[in-house]
Design an enzyme around this catalytic site. Structure first.
Site, PDB file in Angstrom:
ATOM      1  N   ARG A 123     -15.835  17.743  18.852  1.00  0.00           N
ATOM      2  CA  ARG A 123     -16.392  17.293  17.648  1.00  0.00           C
ATOM      3  C   ARG A 123     -16.207  18.414  16.491  1.00  0.00           C
ATOM      4  O   ARG A 123     -15.650  18.035  15.358  1.00  0.00           O
ATOM      5  CB  ARG A 123     -17.798  16.609  17.429  1.00  0.00           C
ATOM      6  CG  ARG A 123     -18.333  16.501  16.144  1.00  0.00           C
ATOM      7  CD  ARG A 123     -19.824  15.977  15.848  1.00  0.00           C
ATOM      8  NE  ARG A 123     -20.477  16.184  17.090  1.00  0.00           N
ATOM      9  CZ  ARG A 123     -21.301  17.395  16.944  1.00  0.00           C
ATOM     10  NH1 ARG A 123     -21.242  18.285  16.252  1.00  0.00           N
ATOM     11  NH2 ARG A 123     -21.926  17.623  18.104  1.00  0.00           N
ATOM     12  N   TYR A 174     -11.212   1.179  -4.864  1.00  0.00           N
ATOM     13  CA  TYR A 174     -11.475   0.458  -3.725  1.00  0.00           C
ATOM     14  C   TYR A 174     -12.772  -0.192  -3.456  1.00  0.00           C
ATOM     15  O   TYR A 174     -13.892   0.473  -3.821  1.00  0.00           O
ATOM     16  CB  TYR A 174     -10.936   1.526  -2.515  1.00  0.00           C
ATOM     17  CG  TYR A 174     -10.998   0.986  -1.331  1.00  0.00           C
ATOM     18  CD1 TYR A 174     -10.073   0.006  -0.971  1.00  0.00           C
ATOM     19  CD2 TYR A 174     -11.927   1.410  -0.367  1.00  0.00           C
ATOM     20  CE1 TYR A 174     -10.137  -0.532   0.333  1.00  0.00           C
ATOM     21  CE2 TYR A 174     -11.968   0.791   1.033  1.00  0.00           C
ATOM     22  CZ  TYR A 174     -10.886  -0.152   1.188  1.00  0.00           C
ATOM     23  OH  TYR A 174     -11.038  -0.817   2.623  1.00  0.00           O
ATOM     24  N   ASP A 233      -8.388  10.027  -4.951  1.00  0.00           N
ATOM     25  CA  ASP A 233      -8.057   9.117  -3.777  1.00  0.00           C
ATOM     26  C   ASP A 233      -6.267   8.909  -3.818  1.00  0.00           C
ATOM     27  O   ASP A 233      -6.019   8.151  -4.945  1.00  0.00           O
ATOM     28  CB  ASP A 233      -8.980   7.875  -3.792  1.00  0.00           C
ATOM     29  CG  ASP A 233      -8.556   6.981  -2.421  1.00  0.00           C
ATOM     30  OD1 ASP A 233      -7.342   7.026  -1.857  1.00  0.00           O
ATOM     31  OD2 ASP A 233      -9.308   6.218  -2.001  1.00  0.00           O
ATOM     32  N   LYS A 235      -3.268   3.867   5.897  1.00  0.00           N
ATOM     33  CA  LYS A 235      -2.376   3.206   5.155  1.00  0.00           C
ATOM     34  C   LYS A 235      -0.809   3.748   5.231  1.00  0.00           C
ATOM     35  O   LYS A 235      -0.394   3.627   6.382  1.00  0.00           O
ATOM     36  CB  LYS A 235      -2.716   3.180   3.685  1.00  0.00           C
ATOM     37  CG  LYS A 235      -4.177   2.710   3.688  1.00  0.00           C
ATOM     38  CD  LYS A 235      -4.454   1.238   3.875  1.00  0.00           C
ATOM     39  CE  LYS A 235      -6.056   1.026   4.142  1.00  0.00           C
ATOM     40  NZ  LYS A 235      -6.833   1.289   2.846  1.00  0.00           N
TER      41      LYS A 235
HETATM   42  C1  LIG Z   1      -8.028   1.540   2.523  1.00  0.00           C
HETATM   43  C2  LIG Z   1      -8.563   2.383   1.736  1.00  0.00           C
HETATM   44  C3  LIG Z   1      -9.612   3.382   1.777  1.00  0.00           C
HETATM   45  C4  LIG Z   1     -10.587   3.323   2.788  1.00  0.00           C
HETATM   46  O1  LIG Z   1      -9.937   3.726   4.045  1.00  0.00           O
HETATM   47  P1  LIG Z   1     -10.503   3.333   5.613  1.00  0.00           P
HETATM   48  O2  LIG Z   1      -9.305   4.081   6.243  1.00  0.00           O
HETATM   49  O3  LIG Z   1     -10.459   1.884   5.739  1.00  0.00           O
HETATM   50  O4  LIG Z   1     -11.922   3.637   5.794  1.00  0.00           O
HETATM   51  C5  LIG Z   1      -9.862   4.013   0.738  1.00  0.00           C
HETATM   52  N1  LIG Z   1      -9.356   4.254  -0.576  1.00  0.00           N
HETATM   53  C6  LIG Z   1      -8.021   3.174  -0.770  1.00  0.00           C
HETATM   54  C7  LIG Z   1      -7.292   3.304  -1.931  1.00  0.00           C
HETATM   55  C8  LIG Z   1      -7.935   2.443   0.239  1.00  0.00           C
HETATM   56  O5  LIG Z   1      -6.777   1.397  -0.067  1.00  0.00           O
END
Ligand SMILES: *Cc1c(COP(=O)(O)O)cnc(C)c1O
Length: 405
Positions: free
Chosen positions: A69, A121, A193, A218
């Site tokens: 961890r 998001y 982000d 993504k």
């Molecule tokens: C999908 C997404 C998240 C969250 O990520 P997860 O891997 O699904 O927890 C955060 N910000 C954006 C812009 C996203 O597209």
């Protein structure tokens, strides 16, 4: 709070984006950064280390790892690779994008105030409102493309300015350098982000941001087969705190997941080139289609954030949103009729996906509020994949013909 009020010069930006010559340019770093052939076996690809614990040479004398961890060698490779791609000193990987974002919120204390974009998001919005408001954090959601509105929202208690760019689903472009300046004027952190753009197209630290977060699920993973998240920073104090919360909270990715993301990142530049090319082509054609009212793509000159995106990004990304001249039901039929574009939420994989925000990702918002935010009944969001662009266009044209009266 760090003092990083100076925006880098063009020359410095260029240096950061091409990186340390010894590490190579972006495409080379994507494949090699953090990765050497395994000294013991010569394995060219990083081994998946499954061990949860690591032998010590003497009590308290480990070889860099003690418990998985806290640290895992496969995860380290991913973390070093991600840092190299963002031009950052440090990277930390998490079990999901939300786990990474949660770690940034762990830095705050009750009474602190956060300024966030009003079209972030949905999961981030939920974490802020439904989890952290209970811990006495306060959030102001503002249109972060309006710099005066952001300045007005900042208070003495503001410790964090949180933005995405381009945003979801209207692909608004936020000025990272201007937002970082506002944050730093009040000794707050600026976090971006960078999931939609990826470091191949945009490196927020070069524009003055303190923290970059990612959903590795993504584009970085890129194949819709793994969930993960990451934070990168250049600030050693933040790195120390991220490591502390990563270990204390324990939302760490498993070594198989780290391996999959590393494998995905190797082709990030070639995938993104095709995503961008296909998205630009489809956005241009949609703009000329008689049944399409409006197209949201930063690569179009008609997009209000086009010039800023051209300065801040290296290309315009693979996400395209558009408004059909159609009812809610016709639009639902359209997204169900496409075949090459799979009807699904999420984005960033090699395969094309399509969705209707009004009935899917943004269905929780009451209709009036949704319309006021520009999320109309005819709005469609597409994650344009890397298939042949003519197959994608034929699919869209046919589905419009079938669905729209
Ligand atoms: C999908 C997404 C998240 C969250 O990520 P997860 O891997 O699904 O927890 C955060 N910000 C954006 C812009 C996203 O597209």
């Amino acid at each position: 709070m760090p003092d990083t009020t100076e925006t880098p010069t063009d020359e410095e930006q260029h240096e950061t984006s091409t990186g340390d010559p010894a590490e190579g340019r972006f495409e080379t770093r994507a494949i090699h950064a953090g990765q050497e052939p395994d000294p013991q076996t010569g394995a060219v690809m990083p081994p998946i280390h499954t061990s949860s614990t690591f032998a010590q040479d003497a009590p308290g004398e480990d070889r860099g790892y003690e418990y998985a961890r806290t640290g895992n060698p496969t995860r380290t490779v991913l973390e070093e690779n991600l840092a190299a791609l963002e031009g950052a000193g440090y990277g930390r990987a998490f079990a999901s994008g939300m786990a990474a974002i949660n770690t940034v919120l762990n830095l705050l204390e009750s009474g602190d105030h956060v300024v966030a974009g009003d079209d972030i998001y949905g999961g981030t919005h939920r974490l802020f409102r439904q989890v952290y408001e209970d811990y006495d954090l306060e959030f102001s959601f503002v249109d972060t493309t309006d710099i005066d509105a952001v300045s007005d929202a900042v208070r003495p208690a503001t410790e964090l300015v949180w933005v995405e760019t381009p945003t979801n689903p209207l692909l608004r472009v936020n000025n990272i350098a201007a937002l970082a300046d506002i944050a730093h004027d009040t000794d707050a952190l600026c976090a971006v982000d960078n999931t939609f753009a990826t470091p191949y197209l945009q490196r927020p630290l070069e524009h003055g941001a303190d923290i970059v977060s990612h959903s590795l699920t993504k584009y970085l993973g890129g194949h819709s087969d793994v969930v993960g998240g990451a934070l990168v920073t250049d600030d050693p104090d933040l790195e120390e705190q991220f490591a502390f919360y990563q270990n204390s909270v324990g939302a760490t990715p498993d070594p198989f997941g780290c391996f999959l993301v590393l494998r995905g990142i190797k082709t990030l530049p070639v995938r993104l080139d095709r995503h961008c090319e296909n998205a630009q082509t489809l956005a241009g054609r949609l703009e000329d289609h008689p049944d399409v009212d409006r197209v949201y793509y930063p690569g179009l000159e008609s997009h209000p954030g086009h010039d800023l995106a051209a300065r801040q990004m290296d290309d315009f990304g693979g996400m395209v949103s558009f408004e059909l001249d159609a009812t809610l039901d016709e639009t639902a039929t359209f997204v169900s009729e496409t075949e090459r574009f799979t009807l699904a939420e999420s984005l960033g994989g090699v395969e094309s996906l399509i969705e209707q925000p009004a009935t899917m990702t943004h269905a929780a918002i009451p209709r009036e509020q949704r319309l006021a935010a520009g999320l109309t009944d005819g709005l469609v969001r597409a994650s344009v994949g890397v298939e042949h662009v003519e197959d994608l266009w034929t699919d869209i044209e046919r589905a419009i013909e079938t669905a729209v009266a």
